[in-house]
Each structure stands twice: as C-alpha cells, then as structure tokens.
Scaffold this active site. Sequence first.
Site, PDB file in Angstrom:
ATOM      1  N   CYS A   1       0.818  -1.219   0.000  1.00 53.38           N
ATOM      2  CA  CYS A   1       0.000   0.000   0.000  1.00 53.38           C
ATOM      3  C   CYS A   1       0.854   1.274   0.000  1.00 53.38           C
ATOM      4  O   CYS A   1       1.960   1.293   0.525  1.00 53.38           O
ATOM      5  CB  CYS A   1      -0.871   0.023   1.240  1.00 53.38           C
ATOM      6  SG  CYS A   1      -1.872  -1.443   1.408  1.00 53.38           S
TER       7      CYS A   1
ATOM      8  N   ARG B   1       5.527  -0.077  -5.655  1.00 54.51           N
ATOM      9  CA  ARG B   1       5.349  -0.861  -4.434  1.00 54.51           C
ATOM     10  C   ARG B   1       4.390  -2.029  -4.644  1.00 54.51           C
ATOM     11  O   ARG B   1       4.296  -2.914  -3.809  1.00 54.51           O
ATOM     12  CB  ARG B   1       4.800   0.046  -3.327  1.00 54.51           C
ATOM     13  CG  ARG B   1       5.808   1.047  -2.819  1.00 54.51           C
ATOM     14  CD  ARG B   1       5.146   2.103  -1.970  1.00 54.51           C
ATOM     15  NE  ARG B   1       4.503   1.562  -0.785  1.00 54.51           N
ATOM     16  CZ  ARG B   1       5.106   1.360   0.375  1.00 54.51           C
ATOM     17  NH1 ARG B   1       6.382   1.640   0.496  1.00 54.51           N
ATOM     18  NH2 ARG B   1       4.451   0.882   1.400  1.00 54.51           N
TER      19      ARG B   1
ATOM     20  N   TRP C   1      -2.846  -2.833  -1.498  1.00 51.64           N
ATOM     21  CA  TRP C   1      -2.415  -4.200  -1.795  1.00 51.64           C
ATOM     22  C   TRP C   1      -3.150  -5.069  -0.803  1.00 51.64           C
ATOM     23  O   TRP C   1      -2.936  -4.978   0.404  1.00 51.64           O
ATOM     24  CB  TRP C   1      -0.909  -4.314  -1.607  1.00 51.64           C
ATOM     25  CG  TRP C   1      -0.311  -5.588  -2.112  1.00 51.64           C
ATOM     26  CD1 TRP C   1      -0.215  -5.988  -3.413  1.00 51.64           C
ATOM     27  CD2 TRP C   1       0.304  -6.616  -1.330  1.00 51.64           C
ATOM     28  NE1 TRP C   1       0.423  -7.199  -3.488  1.00 51.64           N
ATOM     29  CE2 TRP C   1       0.751  -7.613  -2.228  1.00 51.64           C
ATOM     30  CE3 TRP C   1       0.516  -6.805   0.018  1.00 51.64           C
ATOM     31  CZ2 TRP C   1       1.399  -8.764  -1.824  1.00 51.64           C
ATOM     32  CZ3 TRP C   1       1.163  -7.961   0.437  1.00 51.64           C
ATOM     33  CH2 TRP C   1       1.596  -8.929  -0.470  1.00 51.64           C
TER      34      TRP C   1
ATOM     35  N   ASN D   1      -2.114   2.175   5.753  1.00 50.95           N
ATOM     36  CA  ASN D   1      -1.168   1.105   5.428  1.00 50.95           C
ATOM     37  C   ASN D   1      -0.950   0.293   6.687  1.00 50.95           C
ATOM     38  O   ASN D   1      -0.744   0.876   7.755  1.00 50.95           O
ATOM     39  CB  ASN D   1       0.193   1.676   5.002  1.00 50.95           C
ATOM     40  CG  ASN D   1       0.167   2.258   3.621  1.00 50.95           C
ATOM     41  OD1 ASN D   1      -0.870   2.256   2.967  1.00 50.95           O
ATOM     42  ND2 ASN D   1       1.305   2.770   3.178  1.00 50.95           N
ATOM     43  N   GLY D   2      -0.962  -1.024   6.570  1.00 42.99           N
ATOM     44  CA  GLY D   2      -0.699  -1.864   7.740  1.00 42.99           C
ATOM     45  C   GLY D   2      -1.878  -2.765   8.027  1.00 42.99           C
ATOM     46  O   GLY D   2      -2.713  -3.012   7.160  1.00 42.99           O
TER      47      GLY D   2
ATOM     48  N   GLU E   1      20.300 -16.813  -5.560  1.00 40.82           N
ATOM     49  CA  GLU E   1      19.837 -15.483  -5.980  1.00 40.82           C
ATOM     50  C   GLU E   1      19.510 -15.466  -7.473  1.00 40.82           C
ATOM     51  O   GLU E   1      18.505 -14.904  -7.899  1.00 40.82           O
ATOM     52  CB  GLU E   1      20.907 -14.434  -5.618  1.00 40.82           C
ATOM     53  CG  GLU E   1      20.615 -13.018  -6.051  1.00 40.82           C
ATOM     54  CD  GLU E   1      19.280 -12.469  -5.560  1.00 40.82           C
ATOM     55  OE1 GLU E   1      18.633 -13.079  -4.697  1.00 40.82           O
ATOM     56  OE2 GLU E   1      18.873 -11.415  -6.093  1.00 40.82           O
TER      57      GLU E   1
ATOM     58  N   LYS F   1      15.820 -14.600  -9.053  1.00 38.63           N
ATOM     59  CA  LYS F   1      15.590 -13.530 -10.038  1.00 38.63           C
ATOM     60  C   LYS F   1      14.813 -14.073 -11.219  1.00 38.63           C
ATOM     61  O   LYS F   1      13.854 -13.474 -11.684  1.00 38.63           O
ATOM     62  CB  LYS F   1      16.920 -12.953 -10.563  1.00 38.63           C
ATOM     63  CG  LYS F   1      17.665 -12.004  -9.677  1.00 38.63           C
ATOM     64  CD  LYS F   1      17.013 -10.664  -9.461  1.00 38.63           C
ATOM     65  CE  LYS F   1      16.106 -10.666  -8.282  1.00 38.63           C
ATOM     66  NZ  LYS F   1      16.661 -10.459  -6.963  1.00 38.63           N
TER      67      LYS F   1
ATOM     68  N   GLU G   1      11.083 -15.040 -10.246  1.00 35.44           N
ATOM     69  CA  GLU G   1      10.153 -13.972  -9.850  1.00 35.44           C
ATOM     70  C   GLU G   1       9.752 -13.065 -11.001  1.00 35.44           C
ATOM     71  O   GLU G   1       8.637 -12.560 -11.011  1.00 35.44           O
ATOM     72  CB  GLU G   1      10.696 -13.164  -8.668  1.00 35.44           C
ATOM     73  CG  GLU G   1      11.870 -12.280  -8.994  1.00 35.44           C
ATOM     74  CD  GLU G   1      12.325 -11.454  -7.793  1.00 35.44           C
ATOM     75  OE1 GLU G   1      11.490 -11.018  -7.004  1.00 35.44           O
ATOM     76  OE2 GLU G   1      13.549 -11.244  -7.661  1.00 35.44           O
TER      77      GLU G   1
ATOM     78  N   HIS H   1      22.216 -36.525  -4.664  1.00 29.01           N
ATOM     79  CA  HIS H   1      21.431 -37.060  -3.553  1.00 29.01           C
ATOM     80  C   HIS H   1      19.928 -36.957  -3.813  1.00 29.01           C
ATOM     81  O   HIS H   1      19.137 -36.997  -2.879  1.00 29.01           O
ATOM     82  CB  HIS H   1      21.821 -36.358  -2.249  1.00 29.01           C
ATOM     83  CG  HIS H   1      23.260 -36.578  -1.906  1.00 29.01           C
ATOM     84  ND1 HIS H   1      23.745 -37.780  -1.476  1.00 29.01           N
ATOM     85  CD2 HIS H   1      24.337 -35.750  -1.999  1.00 29.01           C
ATOM     86  CE1 HIS H   1      25.053 -37.687  -1.290  1.00 29.01           C
ATOM     87  NE2 HIS H   1      25.437 -36.460  -1.612  1.00 29.01           N
TER      88      HIS H   1
ATOM     89  N   LYS I   1       6.998  -4.646  -3.565  1.00 24.05           N
ATOM     90  CA  LYS I   1       8.362  -4.201  -3.305  1.00 24.05           C
ATOM     91  C   LYS I   1       8.696  -4.264  -1.828  1.00 24.05           C
ATOM     92  O   LYS I   1       9.818  -4.578  -1.440  1.00 24.05           O
ATOM     93  CB  LYS I   1       8.537  -2.766  -3.824  1.00 24.05           C
ATOM     94  CG  LYS I   1       9.951  -2.225  -3.659  1.00 24.05           C
ATOM     95  CD  LYS I   1      10.927  -2.981  -4.540  1.00 24.05           C
ATOM     96  CE  LYS I   1      12.369  -2.594  -4.319  1.00 24.05           C
ATOM     97  NZ  LYS I   1      13.278  -3.645  -4.811  1.00 24.05           N
TER      98      LYS I   1
HETATM   99  C1  F6R Z   1      13.519 -10.264  -4.633  1.00 21.40           C
HETATM  100  C2  F6R Z   1      13.207  -9.307  -3.592  1.00 21.40           C
HETATM  101  C3  F6R Z   1      12.711  -9.828  -2.292  1.00 21.40           C
HETATM  102  C4  F6R Z   1      13.249  -8.983  -1.145  1.00 21.40           C
HETATM  103  C5  F6R Z   1      12.607  -9.397   0.179  1.00 21.40           C
HETATM  104  C6  F6R Z   1      13.156  -8.602   1.341  1.00 21.40           C
HETATM  105  O1  F6R Z   1      14.024  -9.639  -5.773  1.00 21.40           O
HETATM  106  O2  F6R Z   1      13.330  -8.136  -3.774  1.00 21.40           O
HETATM  107  O3  F6R Z   1      13.040 -11.172  -2.108  1.00 21.40           O
HETATM  108  O4  F6R Z   1      14.634  -9.130  -1.094  1.00 21.40           O
HETATM  109  O5  F6R Z   1      11.221  -9.214   0.117  1.00 21.40           O
HETATM  110  O6  F6R Z   1      12.926  -7.240   1.183  1.00 21.40           O
HETATM  111  P1  F6R Z   1      13.762  -6.166   1.963  1.00 21.40           P
HETATM  112  O7  F6R Z   1      15.171  -6.277   1.489  1.00 21.40           O
HETATM  113  O8  F6R Z   1      13.128  -4.865   1.622  1.00 21.40           O
HETATM  114  O9  F6R Z   1      13.660  -6.516   3.410  1.00 21.40           O
END
Ligand code: F6R
Length: 609
Positions: free
Chosen positions: A2, A27, A74, A100-101, A482, A486, A489, A505, A604
């Site tokens: 949000c 976001r 959201w 928000n929250g 990682e 990427k 997602e 295994h 985000k």
């Molecule tokens: C993936 C991504 C998420 C964040 C995770 C933690 O590309 O961005 O996996 O890394 O949600 O977010 P932060 O770093 O804001 O705590």
Amino acid sequence: MCGIVGYVGENNAKDIIIDGLKKLEYRGYDSSGIALNIGGKLVVRKCKGRISNLEEMIAGENLFATAGIGHTRWATHGAPSDLNAHPHTNGDNTIAVVHNGIIENFVELKEWLSRDYGVEFRSETDTEVIAHLIGIYYNGDLLDAVYKAVDKMRGAYALGVVCAAEPDKIVAVRKDSPLVVGLGNNCNFIASDIPALLKHVRSIYLIENNEVVLLTKNEVKLFNAERKPVHRDVFHVTWDADAAEKEGYDHFMIKEIHEQPKGLYETLHRRIGEDGIIRLDGITMTKEDIERFSKVYIVACGTAYHAGLVGKYIIEKLAKIPVEVDVASEFRYRDPFVDDKTLFIAISQSGETLDTLAALREAKRKGARVLSVVNVVGSSVARESDDMFYTWAGPEIAVASTKAYTTQLMCMYLIALYMGAGKGVLSRAEYDEYLKELGELPELLQKVLDQENKIHDIAKKLYKSQQVFFIGRGLDSSVAYEGSLKLKEISYTNSFAIAAGELKHGTIALIEQDTLVIALATQDFLFEKMLSNIQEVKARGAYVLGLAKENNREIERQSDQVIYIPECRDELTPILSVVPLQILAYYVAKLRGCDIDKPKNLAKSVTVE
Ligand code: F6R
C-alpha cells in the site's frame, strides 16, 4: 504494497495526489482511490486495478479541492475490489481514512461498533473500522478523535485522515508503518514513501512511531502519544528526482542493474578515510564490543537473505567468528539461542519488511546488539537498530532487487573487514589488499555489464525453457539461489537452485534431455569439482550454461554456452557473478512478455506477515 499520499495547500489536490500515487506504483497494488474535501463534503472515488482506471473513472468530473488523501492498496483483509479499495469512510461520509498496515483487533472492534453503535460495514477491510471509530469519537476536533480511535487500535498503521467539517486539515499517524511529511510553501504533504513527494518538496519530517501529525497548508504540528508537541529536525533529501525515473531504459530493473557500479562505488568510497581505514558511519561498536561477540546471526528475507549467505562465508573467513544465517519468518518463531554476546545483523533494502523487523525486535529483547544493513534512510529497521549501515544504492524501484543486493554484499565485506581488524585476526597487509580489490570491483562489474548483448543473445536461445537448475559450490551456491530467485520472480520460469554436490542425492533424477542447467564455477579451488558436476548433468542430456572466471577456459569443453566474469579473488566473485544472472533473468522475462518491474503477486516492500 500500500501507498499513501496526502496534500493540503492551494492547488489542485486531485492532480497532485494522483501524481504522487503513480510514483508509488512500484510498491505493487491492486486498487487505488482518493478522497477530496469539496465545499465541506467528502468526495471519494476509488476502484480496483491500475491508477489509470481511477483516472478514467473521474475524467470529466470537476473535482477541484485544495486538500485530500489518496491510496494504492495491496489486499490483506478482503479481496481486491472497488469496495475494499481505500479511502474508507464512516457511516455519514464525514470522515475518510487511508491506511497502510494491519489492525489486529479489527474483528473485535467491528463487533463492538455493530453491537453498540449499529454501524453497518460496507467493505471487508480492517481499515473501515478506523473510519467508524474516528466518526464516533468526533466532536468537532479531528485530532482529538484520531487520538481516541488510535487508543482502541492494535496493530501496525500509517494513517491519513480527512474530515468534512475541517476542510483545511489532514491528520496523520504512524505506528510500525512508514510515514513522512513533506514541507512545502503554502502547502504540506504526507506520504508513505519519499519518492511520492520528490517532485514537490525536498524538506521532510520522518515521523516516528506513535506520533500524530496535524497538517494545514501553513503549518505542520507533531505530537507524541501523550499529545505533547514534538520537535523534529528537517531531513533534506538530496536524491535527484530523476533517480526515481527510468532515464531512457525500458524498465527500472535494467536501469538499476546498470547502476550497480555506482552503488558499489558510493557504498565503499565514502567510507574509506585518507589513512585507508574503513569508517563505518552509524556504527559505534568498539574493539571491546567486537571481541565480546561469540556469534553472529544474519537474518533477512528473499534476496537480502541471499546476501546474508555470502555474509556468513565472508565474516567467518575474515573475522573468525561463527555466523548463522536465517530467514526472518523462521527466526522469529523458533526461540533461537541469542544472548548479549550475539551480534544480530538485519539486512533489508526497504527497512520495512515485517518479518525482518519482528526478528530484530526478538533478538533485541534477548539482549543482542543489533546492526542493520538497510537501503531506505530512516526506515523502521534502521531506526530500531543499535548500529546502522546504509547501502547507498539509491532508490530501488523495480520489485526485483538487484543493486540493493550487490551493495548489501559490499557491506558484508566491509563489516567482515571491520570486525576482522577490530579483533586483530586480520593483518594490516591483508586488510589493505582486500580494500584495494574491493575498490576495483565497480570497474570489473562494468566489464560484466558490457556483455549485455551477448547475454541477451543467450536469453533468446533459452527463454522458452520450462525448467532451470542453478548449481554451484561454496560462494557460488549462494549466488545460485539469488540467480534462481531472479529468474523465477520476473519470468515465472520454474527454477531451482542447489549446491552442486547435493545433486546426486536426489535432484539429479529431474535432469533429462535438454534440461537447462546454469552452472556457476567461479571458485578456483572448487573448479575441478564443478567440472565433474557439469559432466554428471551433461551425461543425462542437460544443456549447460557455464559461468566462470575468464582464465578458466576449460569450462568451454563441458558447457554448451559460457559467460565469463573478470578475474578476481574467489571471495569477491559474488558481486560479479550475480550480474549476468540478473541480466539473463531480465531478458528471459522480456522475451516472455512479462511485466518486469511489477511481477504478479509480488510487492516491493512486504510490510505484512
Ligand atoms: C527479490 C526481492 C525480495 C526482497 C525481500 C526482502 O528480488 O526483492 O526477495 O529481497 O522481500 O525485502 P527487503 O530487502 O526490503 O527486506
């Protein structure tokens, strides 16, 4: 996640608020809405979907007002819908709220309001409860009514509230959800995030937990939970407003991938004194503190957690101290062994991830010293930590984290060096050598970025793969996680990462003709072992994309395609090896026609559990 924007001034509030909401689109959201005070009446317009839907809805209406609030939602309580979108109002539409929250006791409050006040609810949200609560407490003073309502609420919230009878005011509150106030000329703003305000103001108040703010066009008053006035220093934002725009790139993600050399440079160079010693601003740990630590916990989520995996390796190696890494959502509920000899490192781009924040609080409660590695200045994680270390990646807009990750890695190296030197387990010569090589990384990273076209061509060959395996050993396995995240997602490819030695295994059963395997083999001392793992999957028909340092050409004999990174010491490869994987994920997603900057189901900043 949000977003909130509010404006009170002399100009067209509707346009300013909608423009601000658009800056928060990154976001992630599923609906949006606006409440404007027009001639002593609150006009609320809201709908499901993109902000453009809201714009279409109000096109042609004369909605001139000089105060109002807006929101991007959201969904948490109640599905995305027109009715559940914010703002929410009380029964006679005299109070409107954006939130928000989460209000944890909303069911209880809802029952009470229905039973004792005959309130009829129009939405499934927890937020609507707040509007009714303020409504029943309102007696000619919005600030007073908000205080009384907040007293009844449990949970996390940033609120923006307007009232039909007080057309030139906004009241805002913060508890465990970010809120800032923008200070303009004859106008003032609220927002959940600074980028929403950058077009209009550079002077900001960072609102603290449990503070209530009263805004008119000429005045901003801050109060604490006891209703006492609070003084706040103005925070001057120095970011270039353009930094939050795409600057000619097709997507924020690829722009941010290209910003990594700069992010690394900033994160490192601003911290090295003329004597070549690292100065960690925001970190007040003494040599004695460092010597007292018997253990380090690194806790984070998603990509930040993957940075922690590298951090463990580096801190154990350079500072000779045991490190455990955990995902925050597990750590917070498993009663981990933490005491006052524990250093707890929280890593978070946003600094608002709820699980990370809760884990941090749990560690603090048990007596740990808390150090946070955070990108967003003034965020909750940063503010609740004993020591802070900002990543200086600049605002990261794309949902998929890229430059935050590489700058988090840089912080891991700097913390490891700082602790290693502090404990006296790292010689001055080694320290100097590491620093020198860290200083070379931005340039080496640029060389990786220069291979973008080649990686794009590889993506053209591979983008239809249904299933991808990432394998690696040592630090390469951390980067494999990682790379895999990427790819999945943003391109929705079913990808999976595993330590290469674990393949046999179980997972190797899934390798068949043309299965795509991305094999990271950047660790010199594990190179031969990786070649054997590549042979294992090749023997089962896999199509292998190898990733190695440029002098390790033997990999070409085992792989179908190879991407090289420049030579550097094994410990520093993650900052370079992740970048081809970011670029590959980007182009695969692009070729698959995905919404790269806003992948489905993702946000985000994950400020709910
Ligand atoms: C993936 C991504 C998420 C964040 C995770 C933690 O590309 O961005 O996996 O890394 O949600 O977010 P932060 O770093 O804001 O705590």
